[in-house]
Design an enzyme around this catalytic site. Structure first.
Site, short mmCIF file in Angstrom:
data_model
loop_
_atom_site.label_atom_id
_atom_site.label_comp_id
_atom_site.label_asym_id
_atom_site.label_seq_id
_atom_site.Cartn_x
_atom_site.Cartn_y
_atom_site.Cartn_z
N HIS A 82 1.00 -1.15 -0.02
CA HIS A 82 0.08 0.11 0.01
C HIS A 82 0.87 1.14 -0.02
O HIS A 82 1.81 1.03 0.67
CB HIS A 82 -0.78 0.02 1.12
CG HIS A 82 -0.28 0.02 2.52
ND1 HIS A 82 -0.04 1.20 3.30
CD2 HIS A 82 0.12 -0.95 3.49
CE1 HIS A 82 0.43 1.10 4.43
NE2 HIS A 82 0.54 -0.19 4.65
N ASP A 103 -0.59 4.65 0.85
CA ASP A 103 -1.01 5.44 1.89
C ASP A 103 -0.18 5.14 2.92
O ASP A 103 0.37 4.30 3.34
CB ASP A 103 -2.57 5.27 1.95
CG ASP A 103 -2.97 3.83 2.49
OD1 ASP A 103 -2.52 2.93 1.92
OD2 ASP A 103 -3.70 3.59 3.59
N ASP A 125 6.53 1.10 6.19
CA ASP A 125 5.09 1.01 6.09
C ASP A 125 4.48 2.15 4.96
O ASP A 125 3.91 2.97 5.51
CB ASP A 125 4.44 1.31 7.39
CG ASP A 125 2.82 1.13 7.51
OD1 ASP A 125 2.57 0.13 6.93
OD2 ASP A 125 2.43 1.52 8.45
N GLU A 184 -5.14 1.11 3.00
CA GLU A 184 -4.93 0.11 4.01
C GLU A 184 -4.85 0.74 5.50
O GLU A 184 -5.64 0.11 6.35
CB GLU A 184 -3.33 -0.48 3.63
CG GLU A 184 -2.90 -1.73 4.60
CD GLU A 184 -2.68 -1.30 5.97
OE1 GLU A 184 -2.56 -2.50 7.03
OE2 GLU A 184 -2.13 -0.29 6.24
N GLU A 185 -4.54 1.97 5.56
CA GLU A 185 -4.42 2.38 6.95
C GLU A 185 -5.74 3.09 7.53
O GLU A 185 -5.92 3.30 8.61
CB GLU A 185 -3.60 3.43 6.76
CG GLU A 185 -1.99 3.50 6.62
CD GLU A 185 -1.25 2.61 7.56
OE1 GLU A 185 -1.81 2.11 8.53
OE2 GLU A 185 -0.10 2.49 7.33
N ASP A 192 3.91 -6.47 4.29
CA ASP A 192 3.57 -5.11 5.23
C ASP A 192 3.60 -5.78 6.60
O ASP A 192 2.35 -5.43 7.47
CB ASP A 192 2.27 -4.80 4.66
CG ASP A 192 1.58 -3.52 5.26
OD1 ASP A 192 2.53 -2.86 5.87
OD2 ASP A 192 0.46 -3.13 5.47
N HIS A 207 4.31 3.98 12.52
CA HIS A 207 3.44 5.04 12.78
C HIS A 207 4.16 5.94 13.85
O HIS A 207 3.04 6.75 14.49
CB HIS A 207 2.26 4.39 13.47
CG HIS A 207 1.32 3.42 12.42
ND1 HIS A 207 0.23 2.98 12.64
CD2 HIS A 207 1.61 3.15 11.16
CE1 HIS A 207 -0.45 2.51 11.62
NE2 HIS A 207 0.66 2.35 10.74
#
Length: 470
Positions: free
Chosen positions: A88, A90, A119, A153-154, A177, A443
């Site tokens: 992903h 995003d 990520d 995805e997030e 991921d 994150h």
């Protein structure tokens, strides 16, 4: 098979330069979800990242498709597709605390820094360049590998849901991921809303209000309550005792009518509640020690303390503790609580193993609640456990590829409480790019990726694509 050729290919210094340059291009696009616009279902940021990624794929010689702006596709060849690789583009917001510009990929001492380097933009590039390596090395393949570039995805994976509602699954699928060696089991989820009501009381002392937590899938780092009829001197010793036994900290402020207690714990993901300090449960430990009056709020506080004692992250007191050798134990996070003068509402997050059933989890929980006059709101479902057998061809092939390039003897697939991009994809597993012992600061500020680890991932992915598509 192919290891000598793959090692020689990826040990060329030019490959590292190509890898870093491609990751830098994608990191440079701030692809946080925004308001939907025509042709941009997840906002301008993810759309811009998709455009940039498809341009990169096309420049590398792959046939590309912008699938209604939800996902992008890059195909190894025009044969029948056997393998889907899901990554992903995003990212989560940058937050604060960065030592570098989060949307500029910075290289320093063998590390890359920037939002998405781990990520999942870095791993996406690893998979893409592995496909390029398979093509350039001329390995014989009889099927296609398709890289699916997601953009949501997030925030719920509506991108992948859109794609698979219209297109078939592939025989094999993996997402780079998550973690190596292979994640083949993702536990099921159960997270009901529950609560109780009672008549307002004037009895003293009593808990007039209590709140804690901010998100269902996070161990609550803070909780607070207002007590009427007890003062700071009356509760401080209980706070000190609980602080020593739990690791939580407490701040007590007095008022004319009572006192306010603030509890600070430690947040963690709900899938790993042992890593946190649950502030709700810690504060309940304090309240259970106080001489509260016999009233509705006291009954509720004592019931919650009994059902969710501090440190019980397996649901023993609730009567739902269980585990199996393959997927591990059930985990529980008491996530949210809001209590007033006339009732409370709350929510917990359970991640359950393969052996769990509706009888041993959902119905057992409801029965335990009923014994204290607590009811579950609505009829929440238990999601299914995602499990790909460890002896399947996909899992065994990926484990073998991992072992060949890491030297790890007899690596074993792992089970997690969290969910990955393939949780709802039949036969899908998570495969890389995080290696055991490495912290990507996912994150968080200064998200990082190890360049040697990324190159090692490229080698592993190259071998895996060649074997699964040969």
């Amino acid at each position: 098979m192919y290891q000598k050729e793959i090692e020689a290919y990826w040990n060329d210094p030019a490959r590292e330069q190509e890898l870093v340059a491609a990751i830098s291009r994608l990191v440079g696009v701030k692809s946080v979800k925004g308001e939907a616009e025509p042709g941009k279902p997840f906002g301008p940021g993810p759309a811009a990242a998709l455009t940039e990624a498809l341009s990169l794929c096309k420049e590398l010689g792959f046939a590309v498709t912008d699938y209604d702006h939800y996902v992008g596709l890059a195909d190894l060849n025009d044969k029948e597709t056997r393998l889907h690789i899901l990554g992903h583009l995003d990212v989560v917001g940058e937050g604060s605390g960065w030592s570098t510009d989060p949307y500029t990929c910075v290289e320093r001492d063998g590390m890359l820094y920037g939002r998405g380097v781990s990520d999942d933009k870095g791993p996406v590039v690893c998979a893409l360049l592995a496909m390029k390596a398979v093509r350039e090395l001329g390995f014989p393949v009889s099927a296609n590998a398709r890289l699916i570039l997601g953009t949501d995805e997030e925030s719920g994976s509506a991108d992948i849901a859109y794609y698979y509602a219209r297109e078939p699954y592939a025989p094999y699928a993996f997402t780079p991921d998550a973690d190596f060696p292979v994640i083949n089991i993702e536990k099921g989820h159960y997270h009901p809303d529950f609560g109780a009501r009672w008549e307002r009381s004037g009895a003293l002392p009593r808990v007039a209000a209590m709140t804690g937590g901010f998100r269902q899938n996070v161990v609550p780092p803070e909780a607070e309550c207002m007590i009427l009829g007890l003062f700071d001197r009356d509760v401080q010793s209980a706070c000190d005792e609980v602080a020593r036994t739990t690791g939580a900290s407490f701040l007590v402020n007095g008022s004319a009518s009572g006192c306010h207690i603030h509890c600070e714990g430690k947040n963690a993901h709900a899938a790993s509640p042992d890593d946190g300090i649950n502030a709700i449960a810690a504060l309940l430990e304090v309240l259970a020690r106080l001489p509260l009056a016999d009233c509705g709020s006291t009954k509720a506080v004592l019931a919650l303390h009994t059902l969710f004692p501090f440190g019980d992250n397996r649901g023993k007191a609730l009567g739902i503790a269980q585990e199996d050798a393959e997927s591990g134990p059930l985990t529980l996070n008491f996530a949210l609580l809001a209590l007033t003068e006339t009732g409370f509402t709350a929510k917990f997050d359970v991640r359950f193993p393969i052996c769990a059933t509706e009888e041993t989890c959902k119905k057992a929980c409801e029965a335990a609640f009923a014994g204290y006059g607590i009811s579950v709101t609505g009829d929440p479902d238990m999601t299914t456990v995602h499990c790909v057998p460890r002896d399947s061809e996909l899992v065994q092939t990926l484990l073998r590829c991992y072992a060949d390039y890491t030297g790890v003897e007899n690596p074993q697939p792992i089970a997690i409480g969290g969910g990955t991009y393939v949780h709802d994809i039949p036969g899908g597993v998570a495969f890389g790019c995080d290696f055991p012992g490495f912290d990507p600061k996912m994150h968080a500020a200064d998200e990082q990726a190890s360049i040697p680890n990324l190159l090692l991932s490229c080698k592993i992915f190259t071998q895996a694509i060649a074997e699964l598509c040969r």
